[in-house]
Structure formats: structure tokens, C-alpha cells
Design an enzyme around this catalytic site. Structure first.
Site, PDB file in Angstrom:
ATOM      1  N   MET A  47       0.841  -1.198   0.000  1.00 15.14           N
ATOM      2  CA  MET A  47       0.000   0.000   0.000  1.00 15.14           C
ATOM      3  C   MET A  47       0.874   1.245   0.000  1.00 15.14           C
ATOM      4  O   MET A  47       1.065   1.873   1.029  1.00 15.14           O
ATOM      5  CB  MET A  47      -0.906  -0.031   1.231  1.00 15.14           C
ATOM      6  CG  MET A  47      -1.601  -1.378   1.334  1.00 15.14           C
ATOM      7  SD  MET A  47      -2.822  -1.433   2.622  1.00 15.14           S
ATOM      8  CE  MET A  47      -1.812  -1.328   4.066  1.00 15.14           C
ATOM      9  N   ASP A  48       1.392   1.606  -1.163  1.00 13.54           N
ATOM     10  CA  ASP A  48       2.364   2.693  -1.261  1.00 13.54           C
ATOM     11  C   ASP A  48       1.703   3.952  -1.796  1.00 13.54           C
ATOM     12  O   ASP A  48       0.863   3.904  -2.678  1.00 13.54           O
ATOM     13  CB  ASP A  48       3.470   2.237  -2.227  1.00 13.54           C
ATOM     14  CG  ASP A  48       4.713   3.067  -2.102  1.00 13.54           C
ATOM     15  OD1 ASP A  48       5.600   2.931  -2.966  1.00 13.54           O
ATOM     16  OD2 ASP A  48       4.803   3.856  -1.144  1.00 13.54           O
ATOM     17  N   GLY A  49       2.091   5.111  -1.273  1.00  8.99           N
ATOM     18  CA  GLY A  49       1.632   6.359  -1.862  1.00  8.99           C
ATOM     19  C   GLY A  49       0.702   7.193  -0.999  1.00  8.99           C
ATOM     20  O   GLY A  49       0.175   8.193  -1.451  1.00  8.99           O
ATOM     21  N   ARG A 240       1.579  -3.473  -6.367  1.00  7.66           N
ATOM     22  CA  ARG A 240       2.167  -2.368  -5.634  1.00  7.66           C
ATOM     23  C   ARG A 240       1.671  -1.084  -6.263  1.00  7.66           C
ATOM     24  O   ARG A 240       1.903  -0.840  -7.445  1.00  7.66           O
ATOM     25  CB  ARG A 240       3.685  -2.428  -5.710  1.00  7.66           C
ATOM     26  CG  ARG A 240       4.256  -1.233  -4.974  1.00  7.66           C
ATOM     27  CD  ARG A 240       5.737  -1.175  -4.983  1.00  7.66           C
ATOM     28  NE  ARG A 240       6.147  -0.047  -4.151  1.00  7.66           N
ATOM     29  CZ  ARG A 240       7.152  -0.072  -3.278  1.00  7.66           C
ATOM     30  NH1 ARG A 240       7.860  -1.155  -3.144  1.00  7.66           N
ATOM     31  NH2 ARG A 240       7.449   0.985  -2.570  1.00  7.66           N
ATOM     32  N   SER A 241       1.012  -0.255  -5.492  1.00  6.78           N
ATOM     33  CA  SER A 241       0.451   0.980  -6.042  1.00  6.78           C
ATOM     34  C   SER A 241       1.551   2.025  -6.173  1.00  6.78           C
ATOM     35  O   SER A 241       2.688   1.803  -5.752  1.00  6.78           O
ATOM     36  CB  SER A 241      -0.649   1.499  -5.119  1.00  6.78           C
ATOM     37  OG  SER A 241      -0.129   1.685  -3.836  1.00  6.78           O
TER      38      SER A 241
END
Lengths: 296, 301
Positions: A47-49, A240-241
Site C-alpha cells: 500500500m504505497d503512496g 504495488r500501487s
């Protein structure tokens, strides 16, 4: 005249509900169509960003993570509707402890609040029958979070429809090291235990001795058994965002043959279309991979 | 001003690249206009980034400018068979073309300043392929080790072969040992070739070594940490065991059991070209992409 705003609001609410029902119905139809092909058994999310999202929308520091949590709930709902059995999320890495102390503290507080909310009756966990595992070096967390996590694991132990693995204070290299250490200790204990009951060397015993030597050596299954993630099969897709294409020390052992997807959307912006696209890509290469697996 | 320059050049590159892509690939133009434009783009973006550093909101000096080139590049050479199928050739021709491309790309890579290059030549799962393909691949390895040895010695490239050596034929094993022995003293450039390698097998053998050490009392269980693990993995032969950039050609987005432990923080790049078509231009593209990455390793920038 004063009633008019109230009436308009109620109408708005009614329209919203209707739209939601229509969207929900068409989404379920879409999922039915997709389920005609192979559906992944295990999905993993990085959960990137969240922080970039907060900066982009001009929100205050911690609210990116809150928006990320709502996106997560949405994704879990879609996964449940699609029939995906295992979902793993990368909530907090051991490297993240090196961030600013205020940010770490606010993340810990948010996680404590959300973990506690899982225990409530109306939470998604009970609604969908989710079994929750917390994977990682839990000793690194503060006592409150650890206690809450253990409570949730105990409370959901009987659920079996969907399994949610939350990786918290997790590093794949740390997980592998812990598994290696446990295997070493187990083998040493085994050697000590078998050494205490000696038997004589005869011809018929040579085969038994070979097997014993084999048992003394560490095999692949020993390490795999001792991995914390052994409660779930290997992930089929890793999403992967925020467009970064790195694993960042997540599930290194388990994703050797997983499809890697990196949509450019930031985590709070992730939606149905990214999930559908990832699954379609998975279905494209699925038959080739199944053939390879059968050959092995 | 310079951003305007780079925009103009980007447009030029676009209008030259797209038609260029449709023209047959047999026209190999080594130092073409496109490559020069790309080189300009890389330097322009470097300049832009440094300017933005000075104007940064917190005034912090970002360290990105220092780590511009990857020290260790890993490549998964995928797509040889598909390339051959497209041209109506046999699988062995595809692998031949792939091997030729490999040597050319390795030379370019070292020339651009990379220290270590790792190649996934043959995986443990590849033993399941048809027997004549496996034989052809092994013969190819032997042929290229023999023919390229003078080049390795001339350019002082250290060769290391990692993987499980128990299934390789004796002649190939002899050649491998010869090449490793002849080049072991060279520093500064290293080519790691993974033959019969699997990431899990690597971690398993490291674990077994650690277990033996614990059993023999050389170390305690508590001493097993990341450093101890790194010293037992097969990539210990290199100064830079962890790749900064991993390129897998042919558009498949998987690591397929190549470096698992070592690629914890590696930037993964998945171009759509097939390996025999991956040339200098594509490598420059990969480098440009790599230099734009913000590597945070879990911390805040």
C-alpha cells in the site's frame, strides 16, 4: 421554504443509494464474467503512496493513511466478492521504524484504532467471516498494539471463509532469518534427542543411519514450515500501487513466481479497474504457468 | 530554459523514434541520433534534479545526484524462443542470437560504468525443458566461455559462475573453473553468470552452512543476522551482492526464482522487447528510468 434543503438532502441521499445499488449490481455482473477464467487464490498488496496522496490533495500529514485505510476496505470487499481466499497486505515494515518519530507514533495510533475496530460486531471481519493473522516481528511493536493484535487473532481463529494476513513490523529478510534460526534450533534439538538413545552399527542399520543423516540436514521443507507466511500459499499476484516497481523486502521468498503489477495510481486512488486489469493479466499468463508447474 | 531544451529534444526523439521502431530492426545504427538524444535527456534530467534540490522546500540536500549509475545490474534473459518463432527459426538459433546479444550488451554496460552484471543464464527449472534444447544451451555456454576468454582477460573482467554445479557436465565444469581461475584477480568489473541457479536453493544452502557452523560451535544461533546470511549466499563473491536494477525482457512481470533475498530493494524494470532485440538503446532507456527512481528504503526522503 426551510424544509426545502432538508428535502433536497433526502432526495440526494436516495439517489446516491440507488446509484450505489446499480453500481454494485453491475460490479457483481462483471465479477461473474471474470470468474469464468482462473481467479487467483492469493493476492498481495503493497500500500504505497499515502503520503504523496496527502501532499497532492493538500491534506494534513496523517490523513493520507486514513484515506489509504478506506481504499483498503474497498479492495477487501472486492476481493471477497470475487472469491479470492487469501489477501496479504504490507502494513508496516521494520524499515519504517526509521522514519520521523511523530509519523511512526501516528501510524501506530492509527493501527491501534483500526485493529480495535476489527473486534467490533459490525466490522468487516465478522461480516465476511475473515480470519486475521498478524505476520511479522511482533516483539518490536509497543505492548498495546501487540495485545490488540493477539486479541484479534484469537477472536477470528474460528473464521474460515477468507484469510487476511496483515504484515506489521515485517521484513522478508527478517522472516527468512527467523525461519533459519528456528530450523537450526529444531535440528540441534533433534540431534540431541536422537543422540541420547544409541543403537549398534549393523548392516541392517546402515539404511536407518542414512535416513538419520538425512534428517540431521536441513531440508527446504524445514525452512518453509518455519516461515510465518506458511499459513497461506504463495501469492499469485503482487500489486504495488504508486507505480514503483520494487519489492521493498516484502515476501521475497514467496513471490518467486508471482505476477507483479504496479499501477501508477497512489494507494488511496486505487480502484476496481486496477484490480480487474491485474486479474486479466494474471489470466493471460496463467495457462503457461500451470503447464510449467505440472512439469515440475 | 533547459527544460524547454529537453522538451524540444523529447519531441524530436518522439517523431524520430516511432517511425524508427516500425522500420526493420536489421538496420543497426550504433551511435544514432536517437541515442545521442537519449544521452542528452539523461544529462538534462540530472541538471534539472540538481536545480530542484537547491530550491527544495526543506532545503535538504538530496543524495540522488551521487547514486546515478547502478553498481550492480541483474538481467533475466527472456524471450529467445519467442524471437526465433517470430522469425521462423529454430530454438537454438534464438539462443545463439541471445548469446551474441549478451556479449555485446555486457561490453556496453561495463563501458557505461556498471561494476557488476549478473545474468540468469540457466535456472534450476530449465532442466525440465526438452533434452535437445538443454544440450544446445550447454554447448552454447562451452563455446562462449572458450571464445570469449581472451576478451575477458584483455578487459580485466572477473568471471564468477554461481549455481548448483552437481548436474553440469564435466567439460563445462572444467571450463568454468579455468575461466574463474584465470580471471580471479581482476577487480572493478565482474560478470556473474547464474547456471543452474535458483533463489530458494541459494538461501537454503546458506542456511545449511549456517546450521553446520552452529552445530560445530563456530557461531551461536543469536549471531545469525542479515550480514551472516549475506556472507553465505552465493553472491558473496561480489563486492556489490545486491542488484540495484533488475531487467527482465519480453514483458513478463515475474522474478521466476532469480535473486530473491538480494532483490529486496532492487528496482525492477520490465521492457517489452525480447532479449535478442535488447540493444544499447533499450539499455539507455532502462538507465534513464532507473535514474528517475526515488529510492527511499522505507525511510522518508
Amino acid at each position: 421554504m426551510a424544509e426545502l434543503p432538508g428535502q433536497i438532502q433526502r432526495m440526494n441521499g436516495g439517489i446516491n443509494q440507488l446509484l450505489e445499488q446499480i453500481f454494485g449490481f453491475s460490479r457483481r455482473c462483471l465479477f461473474r464474467v471474470i470468474s469464468m477464467g482462473p481467479i487467483p487464490n492469493h493476492l498481495a498488496f503493497i500500500m504505497d503512496g499515502n503520503r504523496r496522496y496527502a501532499k497532492k490533495c493538500g491534506l494534513e500529514e496523517g490523513s493520507g493513511h486514513k484515506a489509504g485505510f478506506s481504499a483498503l476496505m474497498l479492495m477487501l470487499q472486492y476481493c471477497y466478492e470475487l472469491g479470492i481466499q487469501y489477501v496479504t497486505i504490507y502494513a508496516f515494515s521494520i524499515d519504517n521504524f526509521r522514519r520521523q518519530p511523530e509519523e511512526v507514533q501516528s501510524l501506530m495510533d492509527l493501527m491501534l484504532e483500526k485493529i480495535k475496530s476489527l473486534l467490533e460486531k459490525e466490522s468487516i471481519v465478522h461480516q465476511y467471516g475473515i480470519r486475521v493473522y498478524f505476520i511479522g516481528n511482533l516483539a518490536l511493536l509497543n505492548d498495546q498494539v501487540r495485545a490488540a493484535a493477539e486479541k484479534v487473532m484469537k477472536a477470528t481463529a474460528k473464521n474460515s471463509r477468507v484469510v487476511l494476513l496483515i504484515c506489521i513490523a515485517y521484513n522478508s529478510t527478517d522472516e527468512i532469518l527467523q525461519a533459519v534460526k528456528k530450523s537450526c534450533i529444531n535440528k540441534l534439538d533433534n540431534i540431541e534427542a536422537s543422540g541420547s538413545c544409541k543403537h549398534e552399527d549393523t548392516d541392517s542399520d546402515i539404511e536407518a543411519k542414512d535416513m538419520e543423516n538425512q534428517e540431521k540436514k536441513i531440508q527446504l521443507v524445514d525452512i518453509e514450515e518455519n516461515m510465518q507466511m506458511s499459513v497461506a500459499p504463495n501469492p499469485d499476484i503482487l500489486i504495488r500501487s504508486s507505480g514503483e516497481t520494487r519489492l521493498s523486502n516484502f515476501l521475497l521468498w514467496q513471490t518467486g513466481n508471482s505476477q507483479l503489477c504496479s499501477p501508477a495510481a497512489l494507494w488511496p486512488e486505487i480502484g476496481l479497474r486496477h484490480l480487474v486489469w491485474a486479474i486479466l493479466n494474471f489470466q493471460r499468463s496463467h495457462s503457461y504457468l500451470e503447464k510449467r508447474k505440472k512439469q515440475l | 530554459m533547459l527544460s524547454l531544451f529537453s522538451v524540444v529534444f523529447t519531441f524530436l526523439a518522439l517523431f524520430l523514434l516511432i517511425p524508427g521502431l516500425f522500420i526493420s530492426r536489421r538496420l543497426r545504427v550504433p551511435f544514432s541520433l536517437e541515442n545521442i538524444i537519449r544521452f542528452f535527456k539523461i544529462t538534462a534530467s540530472k541538471y534539472d534534479d540538481e536545480r530542484n534540490d537547491e530550491r527544495g522546500p526543506m532545503g535538504e540536500k538530496k543524495k540522488r545526484a551521487k547514486n546515478r549509475m547502478p553498481k550492480h545490474v541483474a538481467v533475466i534473459l527472456d524471450g529467445n524462443r519467442r524471437w526465433a518463432e517470430k522469425r521462423g527459426l529454430g530454438t537454438s538459433d534464438g539462443h545463439e542470437a541471445g548469446a551474441k546479444r549478451l556479449m555485446e550488451n555486457a561490453k556496453d554496460c561495463f563501458a557505461m560504468g556498471t561494476n557488476t552484471i549478473s545474468l540468469f543464464a540457466f535456472s534450476t527449472e530449465n532442466w525440465e525443458r526438452p533434452e535437445d534444447e538443454v544440450k544446445c544451451l550447454m554447448a552454447l555456454f562451452e563455446k562462449h566461455f572458450k571464445s570469449e576468454m581472451p576478451y575477458f582477460q584483455r578487459d580485466k573482467i572477473r568471471i564468477s559462475v554461481i549455481g548448483n554445479r552437481s548436474k553440469i557436465s564435466r567439460s563445462l565444469l572444467g571450463l568454468i573453473e579455468e575461466v574463474e581461475e584465470a580471471t580471479k584477480s581482476y577487480e572493478g568489473k565482474q560478470l556473474i553468470i547464474a547456471i543452474d541457479y535458483s533463489g530458494r536453493f541459494d538461501i537454503l544452502q546458506a542456511c545449511k552452512n549456517l546450521a553446520m557452523k552452529v552445530k560445530d560451535g563456530l557461531i551461536q544461533v543469536e549471531d545469525i543476522d542479515e550480514k551472516a546470511m549475506e556472507n553465505e549466499l552465493m553472491t558473496k563473491c561480489s563486492e556489490f551482492p545486491n542488484p540495484d536494477l533488475l531487467i527482465r525482457t519480453s514483458g513478463e512481470q515475474r522474478i521466476s526464482n532469480f535473486f530473491l533475498w538480494q532483490s529486496a530493494y532492487t528496482e525492477l524494470y520490465f521492457p517489452n522487447v525480447l532479449w535478442p532485440d535488447f540493444g544499447e538503446a533499450e539499455y539507455l532507456e532502462a538507465l534513464t528510468w532507473y535514474q528517475q527512481r526515488q529510492r527511499r528504503f522505507g525511510k522518508r526522503v
